[in-house]
Design an enzyme around this catalytic site. Structure first.
Site, PDB file in Angstrom:
ATOM      1  N   GLU A  51      -4.573   5.110   4.851  1.00 15.45           N
ATOM      2  CA  GLU A  51      -3.646   4.030   4.495  1.00 15.45           C
ATOM      3  C   GLU A  51      -4.394   2.773   4.081  1.00 15.45           C
ATOM      4  O   GLU A  51      -4.091   2.155   3.060  1.00 15.45           O
ATOM      5  CB  GLU A  51      -2.723   3.678   5.678  1.00 15.45           C
ATOM      6  CG  GLU A  51      -1.834   4.805   6.188  1.00 15.45           C
ATOM      7  CD  GLU A  51      -0.865   5.345   5.150  1.00 15.45           C
ATOM      8  OE1 GLU A  51      -0.659   4.664   4.120  1.00 15.45           O
ATOM      9  OE2 GLU A  51      -0.341   6.443   5.348  1.00 15.45           O
ATOM     10  N   ASN A  55      -4.682   1.113   0.328  1.00 17.24           N
ATOM     11  CA  ASN A  55      -4.250  -0.267   0.074  1.00 17.24           C
ATOM     12  C   ASN A  55      -5.319  -1.062  -0.670  1.00 17.24           C
ATOM     13  O   ASN A  55      -5.023  -1.807  -1.602  1.00 17.24           O
ATOM     14  CB  ASN A  55      -3.931  -0.988   1.393  1.00 17.24           C
ATOM     15  CG  ASN A  55      -2.536  -0.668   1.898  1.00 17.24           C
ATOM     16  OD1 ASN A  55      -1.742  -0.033   1.217  1.00 17.24           O
ATOM     17  ND2 ASN A  55      -2.243  -1.108   3.117  1.00 17.24           N
ATOM     18  N   ARG A 110       5.504   4.098  -4.185  1.00 15.39           N
ATOM     19  CA  ARG A 110       4.906   3.892  -2.868  1.00 15.39           C
ATOM     20  C   ARG A 110       6.021   3.910  -1.844  1.00 15.39           C
ATOM     21  O   ARG A 110       7.128   3.459  -2.118  1.00 15.39           O
ATOM     22  CB  ARG A 110       4.174   2.541  -2.800  1.00 15.39           C
ATOM     23  CG  ARG A 110       3.143   2.314  -3.891  1.00 15.39           C
ATOM     24  CD  ARG A 110       2.048   3.334  -3.905  1.00 15.39           C
ATOM     25  NE  ARG A 110       1.474   3.524  -2.582  1.00 15.39           N
ATOM     26  CZ  ARG A 110       0.748   4.570  -2.233  1.00 15.39           C
ATOM     27  NH1 ARG A 110       0.528   5.541  -3.090  1.00 15.39           N
ATOM     28  NH2 ARG A 110       0.255   4.665  -1.031  1.00 15.39           N
TER      29      ARG A 110
END
Lengths: 151, 117
Positions: A51, A55, A110
């Site tokens: 994650e 990002n 997303r």
């Protein structure tokens, strides 16, 4: 492994390429493996690394591979400290970014669950971001080693 | 490890078997493969079989939610089956089972969807 007082650490830097996401997961998992985590703990750590690195690539650098993603990790007794950072565009509104299901890039499909997953899978979670300078995520998780579970 | 997509048409139902790791890197390929099959064939409903999926993160959730919207916009239904423990945990956390059912295996999902056919 006996729990020694000694602190162990590592750091890696790599290009902001999506193919490096699996590399990042494997590096952190291998580093943490000496604490003998359960499969679930290991999967939690791999998920949060995925994650955070995603990002950095998508939001920090707008998928520009010239960007550099840094990961540093340390082990203190049974606790894993992880810091994942980019020197990219930063986050304007941190509170909004951390809302479940919020995404600044809906056109990329997303899910907006990245921060929520990191908060849920780790014991402690902190984001520091400065627009134009980058974003740094620091997290902690204590590994309840299998040995302790069996005893 | 890469992600692989295996597809099988079963009357109006498209069964998609995902394997490997579904992260941001794999998401684009998986999305394109699935959309091509959905738009080309006589696909009404979609079953996502996750038995062989070793790893998934929020990018995978995005792919699942995107296909759900697509199938729903065509009036169809979507179901998930055979999720491994870590994948199931992620789907539960995201609230996915509020919008689509989880079945133990493909045949259970198929027989339920075929009732609707």
């Amino acid at each position: 492994m006996t729990s020694s007082e000694a602190r162990n650490f590592m750091s890696v830097q790599f290009a902001a390429l999506s193919e490096n996401e699996s590399f990042a997961r494997v590096v952190v998992a291998a580093f943490v493996s000496r604490l003998d985590p359960t499969m679930e703990e290991l999967n939690d750590l791999k998920t949060v690394v995925s994650e955070a690195v995603t990002n950095c690539i998508i939001h920090g650098y707008d998928s520009d591979p010239a960007g550099v993603v840094s990961i540093s990790a340390s082990l203190e007794n049974e606790t894993v400290h992880l810091t994942i950072e980019d020197k990219g565009r930063g986050i304007e509104d941190l509170e909004l970014a951390q809302q479940p299901l919020y995404t600044s890039k809906p056109e990329l499909e997303r899910s907006g669950m990245g921060f929520t997953i990191m908060e849920n899978f780790m014991d402690e979670f902190e984001v520091i971001s400065e627009p134009g300078r980058g974003t740094s995520i620091s997290m902690k998780k204590t590994i309840v080693s299998k040995k302790a579970l069996y005893n | 490890m890469n992600s692989h997509v295996e597809m099988e048409h079963h009357r109006g139902v498209l069964i998609v078997r995902l394997s490997g790791e579904l992260d941001h890197h794999a998401a684009d390929y998986v999305r394109m493969d699935m959309d091509e099959a959905i738009m080309r064939g006589q696909v009404e409903h979609l079953i996502l079989s996750l038995k062989e999926l070793q790893f998934m993160d929020s990018s995978g959730l995005g792919v699942i939610l995107g296909r759900y919207k697509l199938i729903r916009s065509k009036g169809g239904k979507m179901a998930v089956c055979d999720a491994t423990a870590p994948v199931k945990r992620l789907l539960e956390m995201s609230g996915l089972f509020k919008i689509m059912p989880l079945y133990d295996d493909e045949s259970a999902a198929l027989s339920d969807l075929e009732v609707a056919l």
